[in-house]
Design a protein around this motif. Structure first.
Motif, mmCIF file in Angstrom:
data_model
loop_
_atom_site.group_PDB
_atom_site.id
_atom_site.type_symbol
_atom_site.label_atom_id
_atom_site.label_comp_id
_atom_site.label_asym_id
_atom_site.label_seq_id
_atom_site.Cartn_x
_atom_site.Cartn_y
_atom_site.Cartn_z
ATOM 1 N N ALA A 1 0.832 -1.204 0.000
ATOM 2 C CA ALA A 1 0.000 0.000 0.000
ATOM 3 C C ALA A 1 0.867 1.256 0.000
ATOM 4 C CB ALA A 1 -0.933 -0.012 1.207
ATOM 5 N N ARG A 2 1.918 1.245 0.809
ATOM 6 C CA ARG A 2 2.833 2.393 0.856
ATOM 7 C C ARG A 2 3.438 2.660 -0.518
ATOM 8 N NH1 ARG A 2 8.565 1.186 3.304
ATOM 9 N NH2 ARG A 2 8.577 0.158 1.243
ATOM 10 N N ASP A 3 3.908 1.607 -1.180
ATOM 11 C CA ASP A 3 4.580 1.765 -2.462
ATOM 12 C C ASP A 3 3.606 2.151 -3.572
ATOM 13 O OD1 ASP A 3 6.891 1.102 -1.135
ATOM 14 O OD2 ASP A 3 6.957 -0.973 -1.863
ATOM 15 N N LEU A 4 2.403 1.583 -3.546
ATOM 16 C CA LEU A 4 1.392 1.962 -4.532
ATOM 17 C C LEU A 4 1.011 3.426 -4.373
ATOM 18 C CD1 LEU A 4 -0.993 -1.140 -4.455
ATOM 19 C CD2 LEU A 4 0.486 -0.456 -6.354
ATOM 20 N N HIS A 5 0.850 3.861 -3.129
ATOM 21 C CA HIS A 5 0.476 5.246 -2.880
ATOM 22 C C HIS A 5 1.572 6.193 -3.372
ATOM 23 C CE1 HIS A 5 -1.903 8.329 -0.813
ATOM 24 N NE2 HIS A 5 -0.737 8.888 -0.535
ATOM 25 N N ALA A 6 2.821 5.837 -3.099
ATOM 26 C CA ALA A 6 3.936 6.681 -3.528
ATOM 27 C C ALA A 6 4.014 6.778 -5.053
ATOM 28 C CB ALA A 6 5.248 6.144 -2.971
ATOM 29 N N ALA A 7 3.708 5.693 -5.746
ATOM 30 C CA ALA A 7 3.839 5.656 -7.205
ATOM 31 C C ALA A 7 2.664 6.313 -7.919
ATOM 32 C CB ALA A 7 3.993 4.208 -7.678
ATOM 33 N N PHE A 8 1.439 6.183 -7.363
ATOM 34 C CA PHE A 8 0.263 6.540 -8.151
ATOM 35 C C PHE A 8 -0.679 7.582 -7.540
ATOM 36 C CE2 PHE A 8 1.132 1.991 -9.307
ATOM 37 C CZ PHE A 8 1.621 2.250 -10.582
ATOM 38 N N ALA A 9 -0.585 7.888 -6.267
ATOM 39 C CA ALA A 9 -1.555 8.791 -5.644
ATOM 40 C C ALA A 9 -1.564 10.149 -6.338
ATOM 41 C CB ALA A 9 -1.243 8.968 -4.164
ATOM 42 N N GLY A 10 -2.757 10.624 -6.668
ATOM 43 C CA GLY A 10 -2.914 11.906 -7.337
ATOM 44 C C GLY A 10 -2.709 11.863 -8.835
ATOM 45 N N ARG A 11 -2.483 10.690 -9.398
ATOM 46 C CA ARG A 11 -2.216 10.567 -10.831
ATOM 47 C C ARG A 11 -3.317 9.769 -11.526
ATOM 48 N NH1 ARG A 11 3.935 8.779 -11.778
ATOM 49 N NH2 ARG A 11 3.413 9.665 -13.816
ATOM 50 N N VAL A 12 -3.634 10.171 -12.749
ATOM 51 C CA VAL A 12 -4.551 9.398 -13.573
ATOM 52 C C VAL A 12 -3.780 8.214 -14.143
ATOM 53 C CG1 VAL A 12 -5.987 9.411 -15.644
ATOM 54 C CG2 VAL A 12 -5.958 11.403 -14.127
ATOM 55 N N VAL A 13 -4.322 7.024 -14.013
ATOM 56 C CA VAL A 13 -3.600 5.806 -14.394
ATOM 57 C C VAL A 13 -4.406 5.011 -15.421
ATOM 58 C CG1 VAL A 13 -2.465 5.648 -12.147
ATOM 59 C CG2 VAL A 13 -4.644 4.470 -12.519
ATOM 60 N N SER A 14 -3.698 4.174 -16.116
ATOM 61 C CA SER A 14 -4.371 3.185 -16.961
ATOM 62 C C SER A 14 -4.473 1.897 -16.162
ATOM 63 C CB SER A 14 -3.602 2.951 -18.264
ATOM 64 O OG SER A 14 -2.340 2.358 -17.994
ATOM 65 N N VAL A 15 -5.615 1.247 -16.253
ATOM 66 C CA VAL A 15 -5.831 -0.017 -15.555
ATOM 67 C C VAL A 15 -6.297 -1.036 -16.580
ATOM 68 C CG1 VAL A 15 -7.038 -1.199 -13.680
ATOM 69 C CG2 VAL A 15 -6.493 1.231 -13.462
ATOM 70 N N ILE B 1 5.766 -3.719 -8.193
ATOM 71 C CA ILE B 1 5.832 -2.426 -8.871
ATOM 72 C C ILE B 1 7.150 -2.324 -9.630
ATOM 73 C CG2 ILE B 1 5.839 0.077 -8.587
ATOM 74 C CD1 ILE B 1 4.205 -0.286 -6.071
ATOM 75 N N ASP B 2 7.055 -2.013 -10.922
ATOM 76 C CA ASP B 2 8.215 -1.836 -11.787
ATOM 77 C C ASP B 2 8.333 -0.348 -12.107
ATOM 78 O OD1 ASP B 2 10.193 -1.861 -13.655
ATOM 79 O OD2 ASP B 2 9.171 -3.160 -15.092
ATOM 80 N N ALA B 3 9.457 0.237 -11.747
ATOM 81 C CA ALA B 3 9.657 1.668 -11.976
ATOM 82 C C ALA B 3 10.470 1.937 -13.233
ATOM 83 C CB ALA B 3 10.337 2.300 -10.771
ATOM 84 N N THR B 4 10.565 0.952 -14.120
ATOM 85 C CA THR B 4 11.315 1.116 -15.358
ATOM 86 C C THR B 4 10.451 1.792 -16.419
ATOM 87 O OG1 THR B 4 12.543 -0.908 -14.885
ATOM 88 C CG2 THR B 4 12.647 -0.081 -17.136
ATOM 89 N N ALA B 5 10.978 2.814 -17.081
ATOM 90 C CA ALA B 5 10.259 3.471 -18.170
ATOM 91 C C ALA B 5 10.518 2.717 -19.472
ATOM 92 C CB ALA B 5 10.714 4.919 -18.296
ATOM 93 N N TYR B 6 9.455 2.433 -20.218
ATOM 94 C CA TYR B 6 9.574 1.697 -21.471
ATOM 95 C C TYR B 6 9.188 2.581 -22.646
ATOM 96 C CZ TYR B 6 10.204 -2.833 -19.200
ATOM 97 O OH TYR B 6 10.702 -3.882 -18.477
#
Length: 274
Positions: free
Chosen positions: A11-25, A76-81
């Motif tokens: 939960a901590r890592d998901l919040h850090a990566a995505f909170a406040g951002r529009v995401v694709s699911v 969670i993968d923080a690599t940009a593709y």
């Protein structure tokens, strides 16, 4: 099964990566396609956990509810593709932006629910040492039960987030006889259990491992306080999966027995406290 610290870490890592951002699911596997469509192109509000349950809140009062079960993972993968991000394995749900992707595999629960339905899940769970200060609701259930304290610690409606490792270790750390019926457990013993879990679980969130050996606990606490790197020894527990080996405290042989569907490990000589 992942214990509560793992879900709070996710939960901590998901919040850090995505909170406040529009995401694709999406649902590369296809089994969550309808649910993913409800969340796609919405902003993540917050990720949180209660015990072994994970909740990712999206704008529009939509909540992704996840329970990993025995084999589930959420990485969670923080690599940009450049181009399409590869899919590895059976990904039930993917939450992604240009620079992060979180892939959920093998959960027993993956569904979209309403805030009211989330509240109903919370209502069924006992207090969580990582989110609740007051452990009294758990004590009230324990002191009225004839079940063993070892069995009660595994019941999520009594105490949320505790699994077999923490159960075995916290009882050993305080010399508590795991076969003691809840109704015979002393209030002081319960307070030792609750306060120790509130001490140990945050270390699991910080390190990603369950650590209960006293000197390791103290070193981790010191390292975190000083902002230093944490280095763990090979063995970080006292009794878990050490059947037939010597107890570090008294030298007696560590025992094993099935209790509440999982193997309990304990020292029959030094764990006599009720």
């Amino acid at each position: 099964m992942p214990e509560g610290h793992t879900l709070h870490r996710i939960a901590r890592d998901l919040h850090a990566a995505f909170a406040g951002r529009v995401v694709s699911v999406s649902s590369p596997q296809g089994r969550f396609a309808a649910g993913a469509a409800l969340l796609d192109e919405h902003a993540v509000v917050e990720a949180r956990a209660h015990g072994k349950h994970l909740f990712v809140e999206f704008a529009g009062e939509r909540v992704l509810h996840v329970h990993l079960g025995l084999i589930g993972t959420f990485t969670i993968d923080a690599t940009a593709y450049v181009g399409e991000r590869p899919v590895v394995g059976q990904v039930r749900c993917r939450i992604a932006t240009d620079d992060h992707a979180a892939d959920l595999r093998g959960p027993i629960t993956c569904r979209v629910i309403t805030p009211d339905e989330e509240s109903a899940v919370h209502h069924k769970l006992g207090p969580d040492p990582l989110r609740d200060i007051d452990g009294d609701p758990a004590w009230e259930r324990i002191r009225r039960s004839r079940k063993s304290v070892a069995a009660l610690l595994m019941e999520q409606d009594v105490l949320a987030g505790i699994g077999n490792v923490y159960r075995c270790e916290v009882l050993h750390r305080h010399r508590i006889n795991p076969m003691t019926p809840g109704e015979r457990l002393k209030r002081t013993s319960w307070e030792l259990i609750w306060s120790d879990l509130r001490r140990l679980l945050p270390l699991g969130v910080a390190t990603g491992r369950i650590v209960t050996v006293a000197h390791e606990v103290q070193e981790i606490e010191s390292a975190l306080l000083e902002g230093e790197d944490v280095h763990l020894d090979e063995r970080t527990s006292y009794v878990y999966k050490r059947t037939g080996q010597q107890c570090d405290r008294c030298g007696s042989v560590i025992r094993a027995k099935d209790v509440a569907g999982r193997t309990l490990y304990w020292c029959g000589n030094c764990q006599r406290r009720s």
